[in-house]
Motif scaffolding. Structure first.
Motif: not given
Length: 206
Positions: A48-49, A52-53, A116, A183, A187-188, A191
């Motif tokens: 998922e991250v 988003l990244t 990331v 996004t 992500s923050t 994660l």
């Protein structure tokens, strides 16, 4: 069970030490003293991250390619790009402000996105973890300097204030910039640093 399973885990809120114990999928381990989050078991978290990244990087490119805002008044039209904000401060003699703007809205966010991405790809493909460890550590140090949300708020205030004086044209970069903010924030939240350090530590043991 690996040796790292027996290493103590310090709560980020109060410093209380705990021993790692696996939790069920979707569950969260909490501190026994203050109730702070120690780690989570989210099987799809890294995927998922990563999604988003990658989305954040594509939106970041669009943000810097297209105009952020346009201003039309008395027949004249002027466009503002994200990078152009720091250039405008520099040309007016505000060199320190220009430097801070370019670092906080361009350099630091880009560094965070690339760091990331490197960390996630290192975990996925089993690359040497040392570069990812270095980048992740410094990304967490630099993160407070990334002020995209503050800049976005400033842009919204400018839109409201200038709306009565001239015709504002919201450019493509405005929407992509909003997407970058969303996004990166998502992500923050998703994660889990504990999972990242744990996975990178496994790479050091291989």
């Amino acid at each position: 069970m690996s040796n790292s399973d027996f290493e103590p885990i310090a709560c980020q809120e109060c410093g209380q030490l705990h021993r790692y114990r696996p939790v069920a999928s979707g569950k969260t381990a909490l501190c026994s003293r203050c109730g702070g989050v120690l780690y989570r078991n989210r099987p799809q978290m890294l995927n998922e991250v990563l999604a988003l990244t990658l989305a954040g990087l594509m939106l970041f490119v669009l943000t810097n390619l297209f105009p952020l805002l346009g201003l039309r008044a008395q027949g004249a039209e002027q466009e503002l790009h994200l990078f152009g904000a720091s250039v405008a401060f520099w040309e007016q003699g505000y060199h320190l402000v220009a430097g801070l703007v370019i670092f906080t809205i361009v350099f630091f966010p880009l560094f965070e996105l690339l760091a990331v991405l490197t960390v996630l790809l290192t975990i996925r493909f089993g690359w040497q973890p040392q570069p990812a460890i270095f980048l992740f550590r410094w990304m967490r140090e630099f993160k407070p300097w990334g002020m995209l949300e503050v800049f976005m708020l400033g842009v919204l205030v400018a839109v409201v204030k200038l709306g009565d004086l001239a015709t504002l044209i919201v450019g493509t970069a405005f929407w992509s910039f909003a997407g970058v903010v969303i996004t990166m924030a998502a992500s923050t939240v998703l994660l889990d640093p504990f999972v990242v350090w744990r996975e990178l530590g496994k790479g050091c043991l291989r």
